[in-house]
Write a protein that holds these residues in place. Structure first.
Motif, PDB file in Angstrom:
ATOM      1  N   ILE A 101       8.991   0.334  16.010  1.00 29.73           N
ATOM      2  CA  ILE A 101      10.264   0.560  15.332  1.00 29.73           C
ATOM      3  C   ILE A 101      10.125   1.483  14.125  1.00 29.73           C
ATOM      4  N   LYS A 102       9.011   1.416  13.416  1.00 28.72           N
ATOM      5  CA  LYS A 102       8.833   2.301  12.257  1.00 28.72           C
ATOM      6  C   LYS A 102       8.783   3.754  12.706  1.00 28.72           C
ATOM      7  N   GLU A 103       8.063   4.010  13.793  1.00 30.54           N
ATOM      8  CA  GLU A 103       7.969   5.370  14.324  1.00 30.54           C
ATOM      9  C   GLU A 103       9.349   5.861  14.783  1.00 30.54           C
ATOM     10  N   CYS A 104      10.080   5.020  15.507  1.00 27.23           N
ATOM     11  CA  CYS A 104      11.417   5.398  15.985  1.00 27.23           C
ATOM     12  C   CYS A 104      12.366   5.635  14.818  1.00 27.23           C
ATOM     13  N   PRO A 119      14.840  -0.940   9.042  1.00 28.81           N
ATOM     14  CA  PRO A 119      14.502  -2.081   9.900  1.00 28.81           C
ATOM     15  C   PRO A 119      14.293  -3.358   9.080  1.00 28.81           C
ATOM     16  N   LYS A 120      14.832  -4.466   9.607  1.00 30.02           N
ATOM     17  CA  LYS A 120      14.744  -5.767   8.928  1.00 30.02           C
ATOM     18  C   LYS A 120      14.271  -6.823   9.921  1.00 30.02           C
ATOM     19  N   ASP A 121      13.496  -7.806   9.407  1.00 27.73           N
ATOM     20  CA  ASP A 121      13.062  -8.908  10.249  1.00 27.73           C
ATOM     21  C   ASP A 121      14.235  -9.826  10.554  1.00 27.73           C
ATOM     22  N   LYS A 122      14.334 -10.223  11.824  1.00 28.07           N
ATOM     23  CA  LYS A 122      15.396 -11.133  12.254  1.00 28.07           C
ATOM     24  C   LYS A 122      14.867 -11.916  13.444  1.00 28.07           C
ATOM     25  N   TYR A 123      14.726 -13.230  13.319  1.00 27.05           N
ATOM     26  CA  TYR A 123      14.222 -14.094  14.391  1.00 27.05           C
ATOM     27  C   TYR A 123      12.903 -13.546  14.932  1.00 27.05           C
ATOM     28  N   ILE A 138      24.374   1.161  17.615  1.00 25.20           N
ATOM     29  CA  ILE A 138      23.273   1.093  18.570  1.00 25.20           C
ATOM     30  C   ILE A 138      22.185   0.263  17.911  1.00 25.20           C
ATOM     31  N   GLU A 139      21.855  -0.871  18.511  1.00 25.15           N
ATOM     32  CA  GLU A 139      20.784  -1.700  17.972  1.00 25.15           C
ATOM     33  C   GLU A 139      19.445  -1.143  18.419  1.00 25.15           C
ATOM     34  N   VAL A 140      18.500  -1.065  17.488  1.00 23.89           N
ATOM     35  CA  VAL A 140      17.130  -0.662  17.784  1.00 23.89           C
ATOM     36  C   VAL A 140      16.247  -1.816  17.345  1.00 23.89           C
TER      37      VAL A 140
END
Length: 150
Positions: A101-104, A119-123, A138-140
């Motif tokens: 996700i960091k690269e994207c 980006p955030k932590d979730k579950y 758009i969720e990534v």
């Protein structure tokens, strides 16, 4: 090839047998939307539509998008009007799962994607959301290694 640059496979549209699933987006400007999905996600434009209202088609990884101007009822949907999205009310959205996700986040941001947050932590995942030119989200997301589905 990096994990972000997914090889474009040649899935058939329309299919020669079976079926293919495509996501339909009602948009203000077909060409603008095609360029956005091509530039940010490396989509492959298959059809640009036309002035008479034909939709544009593109392939992103293993999925298809149909982009078409919103409009009134048609003979096959006589009571349905396709309207622009309300950017603050959502009933569905595209969900992209990624390996990094960091690269994207960095790559797609450099290509013009407007993220709602970093980006955030979730579950069991880390995720963030992009808005396209018409306000669709758009969720990534990237699953955490220790998390299993099902």
């Amino acid at each position: 090839m990096s994990q972000v640059e997914v090889e474009q496979k040649s899935y058939q549209m329309p299919p020669k047998d079976g079926f293919t699933v495509a996501h339909f987006l009602a948009v203000a400007d077909v060409e603008r939307s095609l360029r956005f999905y091509e530039k940010v996600f490396g989509g492959r434009i298959l059809s640009r539509g036309d002035k008479s209202g034909a939709p544009g088609y593109l392939q992103i990884a293993n999925t298809w998008l149909i982009v078409n101007p919103w409009g009134g009822p048609t003979p096959d949907k006589p009571t349905v009007t396709i309207v622009p999205p309300d950017p603050n009310k959502v009933s569905s959205f595209m969900n992209i799962r990624v390996a990094d996700i960091k690269e994207c986040y960095e790559l797609w941001r450099s290509r013009g994607a407007e993220f709602i947050t970093e980006p955030k932590d979730k579950y069991g995942e880390t995720r963030c959301y992009i808005r396209d030119p018409d306000g669709y989200i758009i969720e990534v997301g990237q699953s955490k290694p220790e998390f299993t589905y099902g």
